[in-house]
Design a protein around this motif. Structure first.
Motif, PDB file in Angstrom:
ATOM      1  N   THR A 131      -1.696 -42.918 -12.589  1.00  0.00           N
ATOM      2  CA  THR A 131      -1.786 -44.335 -12.187  1.00  0.00           C
ATOM      3  C   THR A 131      -3.043 -44.588 -11.342  1.00  0.00           C
ATOM      4  OG1 THR A 131      -0.353 -43.857 -10.278  1.00  0.00           O
ATOM      5  CG2 THR A 131       0.710 -44.740 -12.262  1.00  0.00           C
ATOM      6  N   THR A 132      -3.901 -43.603 -11.291  1.00  0.00           N
ATOM      7  CA  THR A 132      -5.162 -43.735 -10.548  1.00  0.00           C
ATOM      8  C   THR A 132      -6.334 -43.643 -11.535  1.00  0.00           C
ATOM      9  OG1 THR A 132      -4.203 -42.742  -8.550  1.00  0.00           O
ATOM     10  CG2 THR A 132      -6.613 -42.728  -8.754  1.00  0.00           C
ATOM     11  N   ASN A 160      -4.857 -46.424 -22.031  1.00  0.00           N
ATOM     12  CA  ASN A 160      -4.397 -47.218 -20.903  1.00  0.00           C
ATOM     13  C   ASN A 160      -5.493 -47.521 -19.881  1.00  0.00           C
ATOM     14  OD1 ASN A 160      -1.731 -47.262 -21.868  1.00  0.00           O
ATOM     15  ND2 ASN A 160      -1.207 -45.343 -20.814  1.00  0.00           N
ATOM     16  N   THR A 168      -7.863 -48.491 -10.000  1.00  0.00           N
ATOM     17  CA  THR A 168      -6.467 -48.424  -9.532  1.00  0.00           C
ATOM     18  C   THR A 168      -6.266 -47.153  -8.720  1.00  0.00           C
ATOM     19  OG1 THR A 168      -5.707 -47.285 -11.518  1.00  0.00           O
ATOM     20  CG2 THR A 168      -5.621 -49.706 -11.541  1.00  0.00           C
ATOM     21  N   GLY A 170      -2.853 -45.102  -7.402  1.00  0.00           N
ATOM     22  CA  GLY A 170      -1.388 -45.038  -7.388  1.00  0.00           C
ATOM     23  C   GLY A 170      -0.845 -44.180  -6.239  1.00  0.00           C
ATOM     24  N   ILE A 195       0.817 -49.527  -6.566  1.00  0.00           N
ATOM     25  CA  ILE A 195      -0.511 -49.436  -7.169  1.00  0.00           C
ATOM     26  C   ILE A 195      -1.434 -50.475  -6.520  1.00  0.00           C
ATOM     27  CG2 ILE A 195      -1.857 -49.582  -9.304  1.00  0.00           C
ATOM     28  CD1 ILE A 195       0.676 -48.834 -10.825  1.00  0.00           C
ATOM     29  N   GLN A 229       7.287 -47.729 -18.105  1.00  0.00           N
ATOM     30  CA  GLN A 229       7.317 -48.638 -16.962  1.00  0.00           C
ATOM     31  C   GLN A 229       8.587 -49.482 -17.045  1.00  0.00           C
ATOM     32  OE1 GLN A 229       3.609 -50.631 -15.429  1.00  0.00           O
ATOM     33  NE2 GLN A 229       4.710 -52.499 -16.100  1.00  0.00           N
TER      34      GLN A 229
END
Length: 235
Positions: A131-132, A160, A168, A170, A195, A229
């Motif tokens: 998520t980073t 993604n 981003t 996370g 996030i 998600q």
């Protein structure tokens, strides 16, 4: 004429048969004819036995009976031996209890607990990784994604990448396993993720999302094999 020293009884004064019997019965005369030649007397007859039977019973002796040593009484040496056996048994039980506690602490249950902790720690790191994304270090970010995933997810996840060039970061707030098969090397994890999004140098509202991840243990450790998600909320 009467002879001196001898009592003469007239015929009309002689006692009758009943009076003679009464006189004889009331006289304390002892018939020596029944005595044995050596002067002893024979055993008492039925009348004497009845007299003895009619006699009141003797009063019981109020003094307590003398104590009789019990055959089961233990000598001091026997009690000492028994106490030694009891102490030895107690020591053996204490040692066994300590060993059992140690065995329980290092049993497969504790091993399973360690495996769960390892899987949760790995899952938190993997989710934070995927998520980073830093668009200024795109290749490095994609390499991290590749190392954090496996199977079909590893192939599809590069799609993604944020199309608008946003960065981003996370951070996993909480995570826990919903399933773990340590022997098969599979696990399912639920996580709450925060996030932070930055676009064109400007921080955007923080997003909080929940994800469900499936993990597979590989030769190089746990990897994400799927990521879904469950919901997104802004703040």
């Amino acid at each position: 004429m009467a002879t001196p020293g001898k009592l003469t009884v007239a015929p009309d004064e002689a006692p009758s048969g009943d009076d003679a019997l009464l006189s004889d019965a009331g006289s304390p005369r002892v018939d020596d004819s029944t005595a044995e030649p050596d002067g002893s007397h024979p055993a008492p007859g039925p009348a004497a036995a009845r007299s003895e039977a009619a006699a009141p019973p003797a009063e019981p002796d109020p003094s307590p009976p003398a104590a009789v040593p019990s055959p089961a009484a233990k000598s001091p040496r026997t009690w000492s031996w028994a106490a030694g056996i009891a102490l030895t048994a107690a020591a053996a039980f204490a040692a066994w209890s300590a060993w059992s506690w140690h065995a329980a602490a290092t049993a497969p249950t504790s091993t399973a607990g360690a495996a769960r902790d390892e899987a949760v720690t790995a899952g938190r790191t993997l989710i934070a990784t995927v998520t980073t994304f830093d668009p200024q270090h795109r290749d490095q970010a994609l390499a991290h994604w590749q190392s954090a995933t496996t199977g079909a997810l590893q192939t599809t996840f590069p799609s993604n990448v944020p199309p608008d060039g946003s960065a981003t970061a996370g951070h996993v707030l909480d995570a826990g396993l919903s399933d773990l098969d340590a022997e098969a090397g599979t696990a399912k994890l639920l996580a709450s993720v925060e996030i932070t999004v930055t676009k064109d140098g400007t921080a955007q509202p923080i997003r909080r999302t929940r994800v469900a991840a499936a993990m597979t243990r590989t030769a190089s450790g746990w990897k994400l094999s799927s990521l879904e998600q469950l919901g997104v909320a802004g703040s």
